[in-house]
Design a protein around this motif. Structure first.
Motif, mmCIF file in Angstrom:
data_model
loop_
_atom_site.group_PDB
_atom_site.id
_atom_site.type_symbol
_atom_site.label_atom_id
_atom_site.label_comp_id
_atom_site.label_asym_id
_atom_site.label_seq_id
_atom_site.Cartn_x
_atom_site.Cartn_y
_atom_site.Cartn_z
ATOM 1 N N PHE A 184 0.820 -1.211 0.000
ATOM 2 C CA PHE A 184 0.000 0.000 0.000
ATOM 3 C C PHE A 184 0.857 1.266 0.000
ATOM 4 O O PHE A 184 0.437 2.299 -0.545
ATOM 5 N N VAL A 185 2.042 1.210 0.587
ATOM 6 C CA VAL A 185 2.964 2.358 0.476
ATOM 7 C C VAL A 185 3.303 2.599 -0.984
ATOM 8 O O VAL A 185 3.285 3.747 -1.472
ATOM 9 N N ARG A 186 3.618 1.539 -1.726
ATOM 10 C CA ARG A 186 3.928 1.683 -3.151
ATOM 11 C C ARG A 186 2.719 2.210 -3.929
ATOM 12 O O ARG A 186 2.851 3.035 -4.836
ATOM 13 N N TRP A 187 1.545 1.715 -3.583
ATOM 14 C CA TRP A 187 0.315 2.164 -4.235
ATOM 15 C C TRP A 187 0.138 3.677 -4.041
ATOM 16 O O TRP A 187 -0.120 4.425 -4.998
ATOM 17 N N LEU A 188 0.282 4.134 -2.801
ATOM 18 C CA LEU A 188 0.101 5.551 -2.496
ATOM 19 C C LEU A 188 1.188 6.402 -3.140
ATOM 20 O O LEU A 188 0.931 7.538 -3.562
ATOM 21 N N ASP A 189 2.411 5.866 -3.230
ATOM 22 C CA ASP A 189 3.495 6.610 -3.893
ATOM 23 C C ASP A 189 3.189 6.844 -5.362
ATOM 24 O O ASP A 189 3.620 7.839 -5.951
ATOM 25 N N GLN A 190 2.460 5.927 -5.998
ATOM 26 C CA GLN A 190 2.049 6.122 -7.389
ATOM 27 C C GLN A 190 0.820 7.032 -7.500
ATOM 28 O O GLN A 190 0.677 7.787 -8.463
ATOM 29 N N LEU A 191 -0.063 6.948 -6.495
ATOM 30 C CA LEU A 191 -1.314 7.699 -6.561
ATOM 31 C C LEU A 191 -1.122 9.192 -6.299
ATOM 32 O O LEU A 191 -1.749 10.036 -6.965
ATOM 33 N N GLU A 192 -0.246 9.539 -5.359
ATOM 34 C CA GLU A 192 -0.110 10.947 -4.983
ATOM 35 C C GLU A 192 0.299 11.846 -6.152
ATOM 36 O O GLU A 192 -0.302 12.913 -6.346
ATOM 37 N N PRO A 193 1.290 11.469 -6.982
ATOM 38 C CA PRO A 193 1.615 12.331 -8.125
ATOM 39 C C PRO A 193 0.463 12.475 -9.111
ATOM 40 O O PRO A 193 0.296 13.534 -9.731
ATOM 41 N N GLN A 194 -0.354 11.441 -9.256
ATOM 42 C CA GLN A 194 -1.511 11.539 -10.149
ATOM 43 C C GLN A 194 -2.540 12.527 -9.609
ATOM 44 O O GLN A 194 -3.126 13.309 -10.366
ATOM 45 N N VAL A 195 -2.753 12.483 -8.290
ATOM 46 C CA VAL A 195 -3.669 13.438 -7.670
ATOM 47 C C VAL A 195 -3.119 14.855 -7.802
ATOM 48 O O VAL A 195 -3.851 15.805 -8.109
ATOM 49 N N GLU A 196 -1.825 15.005 -7.609
ATOM 50 C CA GLU A 196 -1.173 16.324 -7.703
ATOM 51 C C GLU A 196 -1.337 16.915 -9.090
ATOM 52 O O GLU A 196 -1.569 18.127 -9.251
ATOM 53 N N ALA A 197 -1.252 16.072 -10.117
ATOM 54 C CA ALA A 197 -1.293 16.563 -11.498
ATOM 55 C C ALA A 197 -2.703 16.672 -12.065
ATOM 56 O O ALA A 197 -2.890 17.276 -13.125
ATOM 57 N N HIS A 198 -3.685 16.123 -11.369
ATOM 58 C CA HIS A 198 -5.052 16.104 -11.928
ATOM 59 C C HIS A 198 -5.602 17.526 -12.063
ATOM 60 O O HIS A 198 -5.529 18.318 -11.117
ATOM 61 N N PRO A 199 -6.189 17.876 -13.223
ATOM 62 C CA PRO A 199 -6.640 19.258 -13.447
ATOM 63 C C PRO A 199 -8.083 19.525 -13.031
ATOM 64 O O PRO A 199 -8.551 20.659 -13.160
ATOM 65 N N GLY A 200 -8.797 18.526 -12.510
ATOM 66 C CA GLY A 200 -10.236 18.674 -12.347
ATOM 67 C C GLY A 200 -10.714 19.086 -10.965
ATOM 68 O O GLY A 200 -11.905 18.931 -10.669
ATOM 69 N N TRP A 201 -9.836 19.603 -10.114
ATOM 70 C CA TRP A 201 -10.262 19.972 -8.760
ATOM 71 C C TRP A 201 -11.127 21.221 -8.795
ATOM 72 O O TRP A 201 -10.890 22.145 -9.575
ATOM 73 N N ASN A 202 -12.136 21.258 -7.927
ATOM 74 C CA ASN A 202 -13.003 22.437 -7.837
ATOM 75 C C ASN A 202 -12.293 23.625 -7.212
ATOM 76 O O ASN A 202 -12.479 24.766 -7.639
ATOM 77 N N THR A 203 -11.477 23.356 -6.191
ATOM 78 C CA THR A 203 -10.733 24.420 -5.503
ATOM 79 C C THR A 203 -9.388 23.874 -5.062
ATOM 80 O O THR A 203 -9.228 22.654 -4.884
#
Length: 227
Positions: A184-203
């Motif tokens: 799960f550490v590896r999973w989260l290490d891959q997920l966090e950069p994707q969340v950081e780069a995602h353009p669809g946040w409301n705020t």
């Protein structure tokens, strides 16, 4: 595949009951089957919504797309906790199956591995078994039933059912698997950069809230990844 991830979570000591639901994408062509195919049953006593939610939270559940299964361990029902002294002991398990279609396997699973397979006979739609299980370390136990191919009228890739776990503590030791925590550490290490780069946040605040949750989760699993 989802059961395998669930097993890994349970192996880190997270007590997560079995549940089911749908995001209500009612376009049949986009699904393996109709909405409501995967169902959760909770032993709540009276037919009361709050009691039903409480039963789910307590882990007194079974999920299925067709077969029905039941399980007790040491006389305790799913969702229960059992304490054994250091050195462990033996617990009596009871297992039952009732199904509208034939299944290929009825198994007791412990810490992600098959601890016992019930011999199925006849049309493989029902079974009752009692077995003595040796327990020498802290563990969780569930019962699952499945077929290896589709079976009409279950409109899914294959019939599948599982109970929530029963948890056994030996000598007060927690259930821990550093290898699964590192998964799960590896999973989260891959997920966090994707969340950081995602353009669809409301705020920006919404984005930071999600990132803070991911970082908290990573700290949790990082701590449990240490031997």
């Amino acid at each position: 595949a989802t059961a395998e991830v669930w097993y890994r979570l349970l192996n880190t000591g997270v007590r997560m009951p079995a549940g089911a639901g749908t995001d209500a994408m009612a376009n049949f062509a986009s699904l393996r089957g109709p909405v409501g195919l995967g169902r959760v049953y909770a032993r709540s006593g009276a037919l009361d919504y709050r009691g039903w939610l409480g039963a789910i939270k307590a882990g007194r559940t079974m999920v299925t797309n067709g077969p029905l299964v039941g399980f007790t361990l040491g006389g305790r029902e799913v969702g229960s906790s059992i304490e054994l002294p250091a050195g462990g002991g033996s617990l009596q398990a009871t297992v039952w199956l009732r199904s509208i279609v034939a299944v290929d396997s009825l198994q007791i699973v412990s810490n992600g591995r098959v601890a016992f397979s019930v011999q199925l006979e006849g049309d493989r739609t029902r079974a009752d078994a009692r077995v003595s299980l040796p327990v020498d370390r802290s563990a969780w136990f569930t019962v699952r039933a499945f077929a290896r191919s589709s079976r009409h009228p279950v409109l899914d890739l294959y019939p599948f059912a599982t109970t929530s776990p029963i948890y056994v503590s030996v000598g007060g030791a927690p259930i821990r698997s550093p290898d699964d925590a590192r998964y799960f550490v590896r999973w989260l290490d891959q997920l966090e950069p994707q969340v950081e780069a995602h353009p669809g946040w409301n705020t920006p605040a919404e984005k930071e809230t999600v990132l803070a949750d991911l970082r908290q989760a990573r700290r949790f699993f990082d701590e449990r990844s240490r031997p």
